[in-house]
Design a protein around this motif. Sequence first.
Motif, PDB file in Angstrom:
ATOM      1  N   UNK A  55       2.250   5.446  -2.450  1.00 30.56           N
ATOM      2  CA  UNK A  55       2.233   3.986  -2.282  1.00 30.56           C
ATOM      3  C   UNK A  55       0.791   3.466  -2.234  1.00 30.56           C
ATOM      4  N   UNK A  59      -0.362   0.484  -4.667  1.00 34.04           N
ATOM      5  CA  UNK A  59      -0.838  -0.810  -4.179  1.00 34.04           C
ATOM      6  C   UNK A  59      -2.167  -1.213  -4.813  1.00 34.04           C
ATOM      7  N   UNK A  63      -2.252  -5.967 -11.606  1.00 32.88           N
ATOM      8  CA  UNK A  63      -1.036  -6.786 -11.489  1.00 32.88           C
ATOM      9  C   UNK A  63      -0.034  -6.510 -12.597  1.00 32.88           C
ATOM     10  N   UNK A  66       2.023  -3.540 -11.607  1.00 35.49           N
ATOM     11  CA  UNK A  66       2.586  -3.510 -10.262  1.00 35.49           C
ATOM     12  C   UNK A  66       4.115  -3.552 -10.303  1.00 35.49           C
ATOM     13  N   UNK A  69       8.727  -6.975  -6.470  1.00 31.59           N
ATOM     14  CA  UNK A  69       8.890  -7.081  -5.013  1.00 31.59           C
ATOM     15  C   UNK A  69      10.065  -6.226  -4.531  1.00 31.59           C
ATOM     16  N   UNK A  72       8.694  -2.820  -4.264  1.00 36.24           N
ATOM     17  CA  UNK A  72       7.576  -2.700  -3.312  1.00 36.24           C
ATOM     18  C   UNK A  72       7.994  -2.866  -1.851  1.00 36.24           C
ATOM     19  N   UNK A  73       8.904  -3.833  -1.596  1.00 36.07           N
ATOM     20  CA  UNK A  73       9.213  -4.181  -0.203  1.00 36.07           C
ATOM     21  C   UNK A  73       9.762  -2.994   0.593  1.00 36.07           C
ATOM     22  N   UNK A  74      10.826  -2.324   0.128  1.00 38.22           N
ATOM     23  CA  UNK A  74      11.317  -1.190   0.930  1.00 38.22           C
ATOM     24  C   UNK A  74      10.307  -0.057   1.012  1.00 38.22           C
ATOM     25  N   UNK A  76       6.998  -0.374   1.048  1.00 41.16           N
ATOM     26  CA  UNK A  76       5.997  -0.770   2.043  1.00 41.16           C
ATOM     27  C   UNK A  76       6.544  -0.556   3.458  1.00 41.16           C
ATOM     28  N   UNK A  77       7.821  -0.955   3.649  1.00 42.87           N
ATOM     29  CA  UNK A  77       8.424  -0.795   4.977  1.00 42.87           C
ATOM     30  C   UNK A  77       8.491   0.684   5.363  1.00 42.87           C
ATOM     31  N   UNK A  78       8.846   1.517   4.392  1.00 41.50           N
ATOM     32  CA  UNK A  78       8.947   2.958   4.652  1.00 41.50           C
ATOM     33  C   UNK A  78       7.563   3.536   4.989  1.00 41.50           C
ATOM     34  N   UNK A  80       5.090   1.954   6.304  1.00 41.69           N
ATOM     35  CA  UNK A  80       4.749   1.511   7.650  1.00 41.69           C
ATOM     36  C   UNK A  80       5.430   2.362   8.706  1.00 41.69           C
ATOM     37  N   UNK A  81       6.700   2.645   8.463  1.00 39.97           N
ATOM     38  CA  UNK A  81       7.459   3.441   9.442  1.00 39.97           C
ATOM     39  C   UNK A  81       6.806   4.814   9.599  1.00 39.97           C
ATOM     40  N   UNK A  84       3.592   4.580  11.504  1.00 44.17           N
ATOM     41  CA  UNK A  84       3.841   4.396  12.943  1.00 44.17           C
ATOM     42  C   UNK A  84       4.227   5.721  13.589  1.00 44.17           C
TER      43      UNK A  84
END
Lengths: 374, 89
Positions: A55, A59, A63, A66, A69, A72-74, A76-78, A80-81, A84
């Motif tokens: 990722x 990122x 463009x 790329x 969305x 990218x969205x899930x 990015x969330x993954x 982040x998880x 963390x």
Amino acid sequence: MTELSPTYRRFLRLLAYGIYAPSGARVSLGAPLTDRQWYKIIEEAEKQTVSGVVFNAVSRLPESEMPPFSVLAPWLAMTHREARTSEAMSEVLAQLVYLFRGQGLHPVLQKGHAVARFYPMPGLRAFGDIDLWFPGNERAEADKIISGMGIKVTATPDKGSRYVISNTDVEHHSMLVEIHNPAHARFIGGLCARYQPASISLGSDMLIDVPSPVIELLMINAHILKHCLGVGIGLRQFCDYALAWRRLAAADGAAPAVDAAGYLDLCRRLGIDRWTAVLHQFVNRYLPAPGGMAVAALPCDAPSHTVERIFSLVAEGGNFGHYNRHASARQHRNVLRRKLHTMSSFINNRSFVCRLAPAEAFWTFAHLVVGQIH
Amino acid sequence: MRLNPNYRLHKIGRLYMIVDTDADNANLARVYSLNAVAGWLWLQAEGKDFSVSGLAALLCEEYDVEPSRAASDAARLVECWEKYGFIIP
């Protein structure tokens, strides 16, 4: 040479960008991908537990290349998880080191958590657990401290121990470098005594001991070999080796911490030089550094298809062969059958890998037979 | 008011995406998209106290927009951010 699909080649290219490209550098695949191709790349990145690293490269695409969305969205969330989770594990690590040091022990951080410092964004290197090694008889003392806190400590088949603390898996290992050939035990012991652990900071105020550079390279190398011989290995561990080599043995423009020729002599002394040559070929073929700086190409008389067979093992099994293992676990629910499956994996995988390091393969197998390796 | 530190903005290409770093799982519903103007304002507001009038002033400095229009746009944006929990008092 086995032909890789165009999507898989792009996945490898993104992975190489993710591990090598300095932060802020722009990267390019040359053409946009379809959603279907992106989903395949995400699937492979998850299988190899490198989704955060890939990722990181995605990122930075222009463009026009790329993903949309919806892709990218899930992702990015993954990412982040995972970041963390890594942060939480780092906190547990700092607490453990503080605890053990307070009792006069000298824990040394092994494997992934330590190797993460070689990545351009360390928080994106996924971790499964925390691996610690203790000198001398300190491991038993460390186990006692944890047991004394009411936490269940179980023995592992490789003479180590394992427990869960603050939702984090922790292993205390009995070996700093997983070389199983008993003929080398004294030599390895001497090396570990000669090359004392080095202190590093992992982002917190606390300094943490990690193996000395040459021991760390050997440790990653032997760990990959063990898993190639056993249940399988993922690309993440090859990324670890590539980055460790780059940082420790090929420091660009500075005196490297590890003398490459000396390290390769050590590999020869330990009977893993042919294996190491194939390992280097693997990295140079599948994870080539953009702009050069390959790991040292070593003379190798192994058949050229050996590297491809290792790649097949990696592509099929994923991280530590978990993909194969999860499938088989459904069929082999009891412990004995699972162990037999691990042994059969070893025999199947071992046939071509063992020719690269025959003595080490024999002793690794011998330990497996007596249930010493999980 | 301040931006809720549990939400982190990422600029990926031309997309501005906000992730709820406090979410229990990586749910798609926890990733939000902002347009370029809102994303730019978020970056200006990060880590600071801000007000609707302050955001409106920033809009006037950066874009060719009437103060009244900037004020109403900033107010609508703040209302939306409050609704999603992006702002703490």
